[in-house]
Design a protein around this motif. Structure first.
Motif, PDB file in Angstrom:
ATOM      1  N   LEU A  39       0.958  -1.102   0.016  1.00 15.69           N
ATOM      2  CA  LEU A  39      -0.026   0.050   0.272  1.00 15.69           C
ATOM      3  C   LEU A  39       0.999   1.119   0.221  1.00 15.69           C
ATOM      4  O   LEU A  39       0.401   2.334  -0.733  1.00 15.69           O
ATOM      5  CB  LEU A  39      -0.974   0.054   1.132  1.00 15.69           C
ATOM      6  CG  LEU A  39      -2.107  -1.021   1.183  1.00 15.69           C
ATOM      7  CD1 LEU A  39      -2.757  -0.958   2.719  1.00 15.69           C
ATOM      8  CD2 LEU A  39      -2.957  -0.799   0.186  1.00 15.69           C
ATOM      9  N   TYR A  40       1.936   1.336   0.692  1.00 12.52           N
ATOM     10  CA  TYR A  40       2.777   2.402   0.853  1.00 12.52           C
ATOM     11  C   TYR A  40       3.567   2.602  -0.468  1.00 12.52           C
ATOM     12  O   TYR A  40       3.688   3.744  -1.011  1.00 12.52           O
ATOM     13  CB  TYR A  40       3.897   2.287   1.981  1.00 12.52           C
ATOM     14  CG  TYR A  40       4.531   3.544   2.282  1.00 12.52           C
ATOM     15  CD1 TYR A  40       4.040   4.471   3.162  1.00 12.52           C
ATOM     16  CD2 TYR A  40       5.819   4.036   1.732  1.00 12.52           C
ATOM     17  CE1 TYR A  40       4.685   5.597   3.136  1.00 12.52           C
ATOM     18  CE2 TYR A  40       6.601   5.171   1.919  1.00 12.52           C
ATOM     19  CZ  TYR A  40       5.829   5.922   2.807  1.00 12.52           C
ATOM     20  OH  TYR A  40       6.270   7.064   2.836  1.00 12.52           O
ATOM     21  N   SER A  41       3.620   1.591  -1.088  1.00 12.20           N
ATOM     22  CA  SER A  41       4.476   1.560  -2.544  1.00 12.20           C
ATOM     23  C   SER A  41       3.293   2.163  -3.414  1.00 12.20           C
ATOM     24  O   SER A  41       3.703   3.158  -4.446  1.00 12.20           O
ATOM     25  CB  SER A  41       5.060   0.351  -2.781  1.00 12.20           C
ATOM     26  OG  SER A  41       5.864  -0.297  -2.326  1.00 12.20           O
ATOM     27  N   ASN A  42       2.188   1.930  -3.389  1.00 14.00           N
ATOM     28  CA  ASN A  42       1.053   2.562  -4.314  1.00 14.00           C
ATOM     29  C   ASN A  42       0.956   3.750  -3.902  1.00 14.00           C
ATOM     30  O   ASN A  42       0.938   4.767  -4.957  1.00 14.00           O
ATOM     31  CB  ASN A  42      -0.394   1.734  -3.882  1.00 14.00           C
ATOM     32  CG  ASN A  42      -0.238   0.368  -4.541  1.00 14.00           C
ATOM     33  OD1 ASN A  42       0.669  -0.076  -5.161  1.00 14.00           O
ATOM     34  ND2 ASN A  42      -1.266  -0.364  -3.724  1.00 14.00           N
ATOM     35  N   VAL A  43       1.060   4.386  -2.774  1.00 11.39           N
ATOM     36  CA  VAL A  43       1.110   5.696  -2.564  1.00 11.39           C
ATOM     37  C   VAL A  43       2.270   6.531  -3.013  1.00 11.39           C
ATOM     38  O   VAL A  43       2.198   7.342  -3.560  1.00 11.39           O
ATOM     39  CB  VAL A  43       1.064   6.268  -0.742  1.00 11.39           C
ATOM     40  CG1 VAL A  43       1.269   7.453  -0.549  1.00 11.39           C
ATOM     41  CG2 VAL A  43      -0.358   5.471  -0.355  1.00 11.39           C
ATOM     42  N   TYR A  44       3.358   5.874  -3.005  1.00 11.09           N
ATOM     43  CA  TYR A  44       4.764   6.540  -3.473  1.00 11.09           C
ATOM     44  C   TYR A  44       4.735   6.542  -5.012  1.00 11.09           C
ATOM     45  O   TYR A  44       4.855   7.558  -5.396  1.00 11.09           O
ATOM     46  CB  TYR A  44       5.729   5.669  -2.801  1.00 11.09           C
ATOM     47  CG  TYR A  44       7.369   6.066  -3.570  1.00 11.09           C
ATOM     48  CD1 TYR A  44       7.818   7.267  -2.956  1.00 11.09           C
ATOM     49  CD2 TYR A  44       7.996   5.336  -4.717  1.00 11.09           C
ATOM     50  CE1 TYR A  44       9.107   7.730  -3.619  1.00 11.09           C
ATOM     51  CE2 TYR A  44       8.979   6.042  -5.041  1.00 11.09           C
ATOM     52  CZ  TYR A  44       9.638   6.994  -4.327  1.00 11.09           C
ATOM     53  OH  TYR A  44      10.941   7.539  -4.959  1.00 11.09           O
ATOM     54  N   GLU A  45       4.069   5.574  -5.571  1.00 11.41           N
ATOM     55  CA  GLU A  45       4.285   5.382  -6.938  1.00 11.41           C
ATOM     56  C   GLU A  45       3.215   6.660  -7.407  1.00 11.41           C
ATOM     57  O   GLU A  45       3.559   7.244  -8.623  1.00 11.41           O
ATOM     58  CB  GLU A  45       3.801   3.949  -7.516  1.00 11.41           C
ATOM     59  CG  GLU A  45       4.861   3.277  -7.296  1.00 11.41           C
ATOM     60  CD  GLU A  45       4.468   1.576  -7.636  1.00 11.41           C
ATOM     61  OE1 GLU A  45       3.598   1.397  -8.086  1.00 11.41           O
ATOM     62  OE2 GLU A  45       5.345   0.714  -7.383  1.00 11.41           O
ATOM     63  N   ALA A  46       1.879   6.918  -7.038  1.00 15.42           N
ATOM     64  CA  ALA A  46       0.902   7.775  -7.208  1.00 15.42           C
ATOM     65  C   ALA A  46       1.498   9.133  -7.103  1.00 15.42           C
ATOM     66  O   ALA A  46       1.346   9.772  -7.966  1.00 15.42           O
ATOM     67  CB  ALA A  46      -0.528   7.510  -6.309  1.00 15.42           C
ATOM     68  N   ASN A  47       2.373   9.385  -6.198  1.00 13.18           N
ATOM     69  CA  ASN A  47       3.099  10.696  -5.760  1.00 13.18           C
ATOM     70  C   ASN A  47       4.097  10.872  -6.792  1.00 13.18           C
ATOM     71  O   ASN A  47       3.919  12.011  -7.346  1.00 13.18           O
ATOM     72  CB  ASN A  47       3.630  10.564  -4.438  1.00 13.18           C
ATOM     73  CG  ASN A  47       4.549  11.726  -4.059  1.00 13.18           C
ATOM     74  OD1 ASN A  47       3.980  12.948  -4.442  1.00 13.18           O
ATOM     75  ND2 ASN A  47       5.587  11.861  -3.277  1.00 13.18           N
ATOM     76  N   LEU A  48       4.489   9.940  -7.338  1.00 14.11           N
ATOM     77  CA  LEU A  48       5.539  10.117  -8.586  1.00 14.11           C
ATOM     78  C   LEU A  48       4.876  10.446  -9.774  1.00 14.11           C
ATOM     79  O   LEU A  48       5.172  11.391 -10.365  1.00 14.11           O
ATOM     80  CB  LEU A  48       6.540   8.866  -8.597  1.00 14.11           C
ATOM     81  CG  LEU A  48       7.512   8.644  -7.646  1.00 14.11           C
ATOM     82  CD1 LEU A  48       8.220   7.222  -8.171  1.00 14.11           C
ATOM     83  CD2 LEU A  48       8.470   9.537  -7.576  1.00 14.11           C
TER      84      LEU A  48
END
Length: 95
Positions: A39-48
């Motif tokens: 989930l945190y990776s998804n947030v990070y990728e969405a931020n990018l």
């Protein structure tokens, strides 16, 4: 329970620190492959992706949102831990 211990358990739970011999055994929910890690990776990728669309390296508002949500999670985690300790011996209806 002492606030220091609750904070230490939270830090271990979130992978903010490595466990030592004196720490309680706590599962790192952000370990690779775990749901929180994904989930945190998804947030990070969405931020990018958002930063790319905005044409910026980073966006202060997105960072503020992420930071605030992590702080909210910590506050909720502390409260849940306290309630868990308080009600550990209470049996709730299983309706």
């Amino acid at each position: 329970m002492e606030t220091q211990m609750i904070d230490r358990i939270y830090e271990l739970l979130t992978g903010e620190c490595a466990p030592t011999a004196n720490d309680p055994i706590v599962e790192n929910m952000f370990a690779e492959g775990r749901t929180c890690d994904e989930l945190y990776s998804n947030v990070y990728e969405a931020n990018l992706r958002l930063c790319e669309r905005l044409g910026v390296q980073e966006d202060a508002d997105v960072e503020l949102i992420i930071d605030a949500m992590m702080r909210i999670s910590k506050l909720l985690g502390r409260k849940m831990f306290s309630y868990g300790a308080k009600y550990a011996a209470v049996e709730f209806d299983k309706k």
